[in-house]
Design an enzyme around this catalytic site. Structure first.
Site, PDB file in Angstrom:
ATOM      1  N   PHE A  25      33.728  47.390  45.715  1.00 13.53           N
ATOM      2  CA  PHE A  25      34.393  46.189  46.216  1.00 13.53           C
ATOM      3  C   PHE A  25      35.297  46.568  47.386  1.00 13.53           C
ATOM      4  O   PHE A  25      35.937  47.612  47.361  1.00 13.53           O
ATOM      5  CB  PHE A  25      35.203  45.551  45.083  1.00 13.53           C
ATOM      6  CG  PHE A  25      35.391  44.073  45.234  1.00 13.53           C
ATOM      7  CD1 PHE A  25      34.370  43.194  44.924  1.00 13.53           C
ATOM      8  CD2 PHE A  25      36.587  43.573  45.695  1.00 13.53           C
ATOM      9  CE1 PHE A  25      34.548  41.829  45.061  1.00 13.53           C
ATOM     10  CE2 PHE A  25      36.774  42.218  45.834  1.00 13.53           C
ATOM     11  CZ  PHE A  25      35.750  41.332  45.521  1.00 13.53           C
ATOM     12  N   GLU A  60      36.733  48.978  36.955  1.00 12.72           N
ATOM     13  CA  GLU A  60      35.796  49.875  36.284  1.00 12.72           C
ATOM     14  C   GLU A  60      36.080  51.350  36.541  1.00 12.72           C
ATOM     15  O   GLU A  60      35.471  52.222  35.911  1.00 12.72           O
ATOM     16  CB  GLU A  60      34.359  49.545  36.710  1.00 12.72           C
ATOM     17  CG  GLU A  60      33.859  48.210  36.203  1.00 12.72           C
ATOM     18  CD  GLU A  60      34.388  47.006  36.976  1.00 12.72           C
ATOM     19  OE1 GLU A  60      34.484  45.924  36.365  1.00 12.72           O
ATOM     20  OE2 GLU A  60      34.710  47.137  38.177  1.00 12.72           O
ATOM     21  N   GLU A  87      45.354  34.376  46.410  1.00 14.75           N
ATOM     22  CA  GLU A  87      46.275  33.266  46.181  1.00 14.75           C
ATOM     23  C   GLU A  87      46.865  33.253  44.778  1.00 14.75           C
ATOM     24  O   GLU A  87      47.786  32.498  44.500  1.00 14.75           O
ATOM     25  CB  GLU A  87      45.558  31.950  46.463  1.00 14.75           C
ATOM     26  CG  GLU A  87      45.174  31.812  47.934  1.00 14.75           C
ATOM     27  CD  GLU A  87      44.466  30.499  48.227  1.00 14.75           C
ATOM     28  OE1 GLU A  87      44.542  29.579  47.393  1.00 14.75           O
ATOM     29  OE2 GLU A  87      43.843  30.415  49.289  1.00 14.75           O
ATOM     30  N   THR A  88      46.337  34.088  43.878  1.00 15.40           N
ATOM     31  CA  THR A  88      46.853  34.138  42.507  1.00 15.40           C
ATOM     32  C   THR A  88      47.475  35.511  42.252  1.00 15.40           C
ATOM     33  O   THR A  88      47.468  36.374  43.119  1.00 15.40           O
ATOM     34  CB  THR A  88      45.721  33.904  41.488  1.00 15.40           C
ATOM     35  OG1 THR A  88      44.822  35.022  41.541  1.00 15.40           O
ATOM     36  CG2 THR A  88      44.965  32.615  41.784  1.00 15.40           C
ATOM     37  N   HIS A  90      46.270  37.725  40.276  1.00 17.11           N
ATOM     38  CA  HIS A  90      45.217  38.608  39.760  1.00 17.11           C
ATOM     39  C   HIS A  90      45.341  40.024  40.324  1.00 17.11           C
ATOM     40  O   HIS A  90      45.160  41.005  39.600  1.00 17.11           O
ATOM     41  CB  HIS A  90      43.840  38.022  40.081  1.00 17.11           C
ATOM     42  CG  HIS A  90      42.703  38.882  39.624  1.00 17.11           C
ATOM     43  ND1 HIS A  90      42.404  39.071  38.290  1.00 17.11           N
ATOM     44  CD2 HIS A  90      41.810  39.623  40.315  1.00 17.11           C
ATOM     45  CE1 HIS A  90      41.368  39.883  38.186  1.00 17.11           C
ATOM     46  NE2 HIS A  90      40.982  40.238  39.394  1.00 17.11           N
ATOM     47  N   ASN A 115      45.783  58.609  42.006  1.00 10.78           N
ATOM     48  CA  ASN A 115      45.597  57.174  42.116  1.00 10.78           C
ATOM     49  C   ASN A 115      45.626  56.737  43.574  1.00 10.78           C
ATOM     50  O   ASN A 115      46.685  56.579  44.164  1.00 10.78           O
ATOM     51  CB  ASN A 115      46.666  56.438  41.312  1.00 10.78           C
ATOM     52  CG  ASN A 115      46.426  54.946  41.281  1.00 10.78           C
ATOM     53  OD1 ASN A 115      45.514  54.427  41.911  1.00 10.78           O
ATOM     54  ND2 ASN A 115      47.257  54.243  40.548  1.00 10.78           N
ATOM     55  N   ARG A 129      45.842  51.972  56.543  1.00  9.65           N
ATOM     56  CA  ARG A 129      45.992  53.041  55.553  1.00  9.65           C
ATOM     57  C   ARG A 129      44.675  53.608  55.032  1.00  9.65           C
ATOM     58  O   ARG A 129      44.668  54.636  54.375  1.00  9.65           O
ATOM     59  CB  ARG A 129      46.854  52.535  54.405  1.00  9.65           C
ATOM     60  CG  ARG A 129      48.309  52.409  54.863  1.00  9.65           C
ATOM     61  CD  ARG A 129      49.110  51.481  53.977  1.00  9.65           C
ATOM     62  NE  ARG A 129      50.467  51.351  54.463  1.00  9.65           N
ATOM     63  CZ  ARG A 129      50.851  50.473  55.386  1.00  9.65           C
ATOM     64  NH1 ARG A 129      49.967  49.677  55.952  1.00  9.65           N
ATOM     65  NH2 ARG A 129      52.112  50.407  55.759  1.00  9.65           N
TER      66      ARG A 129
END
Length: 171
Positions: A25, A60, A87-88, A90, A115, A129
């Protein structure tokens, strides 16, 4: 976020195994991270092995990182993903969940998990970045992986050495 990178660690002279677990993604940015990670690892650990494992999304990443940690064949695992704020809330939930899981894996299995699952407010931040050279987080992740692999190797090689504890004053 810091605008400077830490200096590179000393070059690893021994064979090291680095596993990159990367999200598909936001591929443009994640691919930039992977490219910078791999380039820096090749420079800092010229005798090392770099394996890349692709997963659908950042959520994942921990399950594959855990499996690699269980196999105990990695000197360090580098998690690469990009989460863009929508917009949320999440993105915040996802970031916290992934971060917590990666830290648990590192602690429970004694394998460094770097990480580089990064959260950004917008694509300009991600571009700066992940794709550019000035403050590339992939370069930083590779440096951290090599340095912690070196430190852990030293600590584990000294396990048999006698360590004197300071005396305690009970008076």
């Amino acid at each position: 976020m810091s605008k400077t990178s830490p200096s590179p660690p000393r070059i690893a002279k021994t064979r090291r195994a680095f596993h990159i677990v990367a999200s598909r993604f936001n591929a443009q940015y994640v691919d930039g991270l992977i490219d910078h990670v791999a380039e820096e690892l090749r420079a800092l650990a010229p005798h090392g092995t770099i394996l890349v494992h692709r997963v659908p999304g950042s959520f994942e990443i921990p399950v594959v990182a855990r499996e690699i940690a269980i196999q105990n064949k990695a000197d360090a695992i580098i998690a690469c993903g990009v989460i863009l704020q929508g917009e949320t809330n999440h993105a915040q939930n996802l970031s916290r969940s992934v971060t917590d899981a990666l830290q648990r894996i590192a602690i429970e299995h004694g394998v460094p998990v770097i990480n580089a699952v990064l959260s950004f407010d917008n694509e300009n931040q991600a571009r700066a970045r992940c794709l550019e050279n000035k403050i590339n987080r992939g370069t930083e992740a590779a440096r951290a992986a090599v340095e912690i692999a070196n430190v852990l190797s030293e600590v584990r090689n000294q396990q048999g050495a006698t360590v004197s504890k300071p005396s305690r004053y009970n008076g």
